[in-house]
Scaffold this motif. Sequence first.
Motif, PDB file in Angstrom:
ATOM      1  N   LEU A 126     -20.423  42.120 -80.833  1.00  0.00           N
ATOM      2  CA  LEU A 126     -21.266  41.529 -79.782  1.00  0.00           C
ATOM      3  C   LEU A 126     -22.726  41.933 -79.990  1.00  0.00           C
ATOM      4  O   LEU A 126     -23.632  41.118 -79.807  1.00  0.00           O
ATOM      5  N   LYS A 127     -22.941  43.182 -80.371  1.00  0.00           N
ATOM      6  CA  LYS A 127     -24.298  43.656 -80.639  1.00  0.00           C
ATOM      7  C   LYS A 127     -24.928  42.885 -81.793  1.00  0.00           C
ATOM      8  O   LYS A 127     -26.116  42.573 -81.778  1.00  0.00           O
ATOM      9  N   ASP A 128     -24.116  42.580 -82.783  1.00  0.00           N
ATOM     10  CA  ASP A 128     -24.546  41.837 -83.962  1.00  0.00           C
ATOM     11  C   ASP A 128     -25.000  40.419 -83.580  1.00  0.00           C
ATOM     12  O   ASP A 128     -26.089  39.981 -83.950  1.00  0.00           O
ATOM     13  N   ILE A 129     -24.187  39.701 -82.826  1.00  0.00           N
ATOM     14  CA  ILE A 129     -24.541  38.318 -82.455  1.00  0.00           C
ATOM     15  C   ILE A 129     -25.673  38.319 -81.417  1.00  0.00           C
ATOM     16  O   ILE A 129     -26.465  37.380 -81.361  1.00  0.00           O
ATOM     17  N   TYR A 130     -25.778  39.360 -80.635  1.00  0.00           N
ATOM     18  CA  TYR A 130     -26.885  39.499 -79.688  1.00  0.00           C
ATOM     19  C   TYR A 130     -28.210  39.578 -80.446  1.00  0.00           C
ATOM     20  O   TYR A 130     -29.179  38.896 -80.108  1.00  0.00           O
ATOM     21  N   TRP A 131     -28.243  40.373 -81.502  1.00  0.00           N
ATOM     22  CA  TRP A 131     -29.437  40.438 -82.360  1.00  0.00           C
ATOM     23  C   TRP A 131     -29.734  39.064 -82.936  1.00  0.00           C
ATOM     24  O   TRP A 131     -30.881  38.607 -82.933  1.00  0.00           O
ATOM     25  N   ALA A 132     -28.691  38.418 -83.445  1.00  0.00           N
ATOM     26  CA  ALA A 132     -28.863  37.105 -84.070  1.00  0.00           C
ATOM     27  C   ALA A 132     -29.449  36.104 -83.080  1.00  0.00           C
ATOM     28  O   ALA A 132     -30.417  35.395 -83.395  1.00  0.00           O
ATOM     29  N   GLU A 133     -28.886  36.029 -81.889  1.00  0.00           N
ATOM     30  CA  GLU A 133     -29.375  35.066 -80.890  1.00  0.00           C
ATOM     31  C   GLU A 133     -30.829  35.346 -80.504  1.00  0.00           C
ATOM     32  O   GLU A 133     -31.624  34.411 -80.360  1.00  0.00           O
ATOM     33  N   LYS A 134     -31.177  36.607 -80.356  1.00  0.00           N
ATOM     34  CA  LYS A 134     -32.554  36.943 -79.994  1.00  0.00           C
ATOM     35  C   LYS A 134     -33.527  36.503 -81.085  1.00  0.00           C
ATOM     36  O   LYS A 134     -34.629  36.045 -80.794  1.00  0.00           O
ATOM     37  N   HIS A 135     -33.116  36.605 -82.333  1.00  0.00           N
ATOM     38  CA  HIS A 135     -33.972  36.182 -83.435  1.00  0.00           C
ATOM     39  C   HIS A 135     -33.999  34.664 -83.591  1.00  0.00           C
ATOM     40  O   HIS A 135     -35.015  34.105 -83.996  1.00  0.00           O
ATOM     41  N   ILE A 136     -32.917  34.024 -83.255  1.00  0.00           N
ATOM     42  CA  ILE A 136     -32.890  32.562 -83.291  1.00  0.00           C
ATOM     43  C   ILE A 136     -33.889  32.001 -82.278  1.00  0.00           C
ATOM     44  O   ILE A 136     -34.583  31.018 -82.555  1.00  0.00           O
ATOM     45  N   VAL A 137     -33.982  32.633 -81.122  1.00  0.00           N
ATOM     46  CA  VAL A 137     -34.917  32.197 -80.081  1.00  0.00           C
ATOM     47  C   VAL A 137     -36.354  32.207 -80.602  1.00  0.00           C
ATOM     48  O   VAL A 137     -37.151  31.346 -80.238  1.00  0.00           O
ATOM     49  N   THR A 138     -36.684  33.147 -81.459  1.00  0.00           N
ATOM     50  CA  THR A 138     -38.054  33.203 -81.983  1.00  0.00           C
ATOM     51  C   THR A 138     -38.244  32.346 -83.233  1.00  0.00           C
ATOM     52  O   THR A 138     -39.372  31.966 -83.552  1.00  0.00           O
ATOM     53  N   THR A 139     -37.162  32.017 -83.919  1.00  0.00           N
ATOM     54  CA  THR A 139     -37.247  31.236 -85.160  1.00  0.00           C
ATOM     55  C   THR A 139     -37.251  29.726 -84.907  1.00  0.00           C
ATOM     56  O   THR A 139     -37.963  28.982 -85.587  1.00  0.00           O
ATOM     57  N   THR A 181     -34.361  21.820 -77.651  1.00  0.00           N
ATOM     58  CA  THR A 181     -33.173  21.951 -76.801  1.00  0.00           C
ATOM     59  C   THR A 181     -32.372  23.186 -77.193  1.00  0.00           C
ATOM     60  O   THR A 181     -31.917  23.946 -76.337  1.00  0.00           O
ATOM     61  N   HIS A 182     -32.219  23.394 -78.506  1.00  0.00           N
ATOM     62  CA  HIS A 182     -31.408  24.534 -78.933  1.00  0.00           C
ATOM     63  C   HIS A 182     -32.114  25.863 -78.663  1.00  0.00           C
ATOM     64  O   HIS A 182     -31.443  26.871 -78.446  1.00  0.00           O
ATOM     65  N   THR A 183     -33.433  25.853 -78.647  1.00  0.00           N
ATOM     66  CA  THR A 183     -34.156  27.078 -78.270  1.00  0.00           C
ATOM     67  C   THR A 183     -33.787  27.473 -76.848  1.00  0.00           C
ATOM     68  O   THR A 183     -33.484  28.640 -76.565  1.00  0.00           O
ATOM     69  N   GLU A 184     -33.784  26.491 -75.951  1.00  0.00           N
ATOM     70  CA  GLU A 184     -33.428  26.770 -74.551  1.00  0.00           C
ATOM     71  C   GLU A 184     -31.972  27.203 -74.435  1.00  0.00           C
ATOM     72  O   GLU A 184     -31.650  28.120 -73.682  1.00  0.00           O
TER      73      GLU A 184
END
Length: 191
Positions: free
Chosen positions: A38-51, A70-73
């Motif tokens: 969960l920690k791993d995908i949490y990092w991934a999602e947070k970085h996706i938001v900025t990418t 749309t996918h950013t939101e």
Amino acid sequence: MATDTIKKNTAGSKSNSTYKPGIASNDSLLKDFFVDELKDIYWAEKHIVTTLPKMQKAATSGELKNAFETHTEQSKTHVSRLEQAFELLGEKAQAKKCDAMAGIIEEGKGIIEETEKGTATRDVGLILAAQKVEHYEISTYGGLAQLATTLGLTDVADILNETLQEEKDTDKLLTQIAESDVNYDASQEME
């Protein structure tokens, strides 16, 4: 020798026919592994938001720009859902660097650098990079939802399954965008 190790590790395991979902111990190694992932995908999602906004800016197709917006939101919602999952587990929402996603994000940056601005070819590359992200997320959320079910964490499994469905929908949308015009337009571009 590897066979001996496998035999030792599986010796004494119970048959799947007697397994009952939701009876795993809350202090099991599996739960520790689950929280770590969960920690791993949490990092991934947070970085996706900025990418994703960078990918949106680099895209040419209006339809693709809208899909990234749309996918950013959605990804912001995914971060919130993961925080909710941590809360349900009584854990602090913590990110652990996801090496796989870091690599995929770097690859996406390379596509932007290596393709010509304003071309459908760049859009093809952006779609491909975005689908790599989606496929990683689909496999991760699918596996985590199954593990949550195994651990008897029904509320967490529901949260993960909701995100899983959105990731699948985004992947389908990206395919539709590629197939509608972008791939054809790119095939007509000359050097």
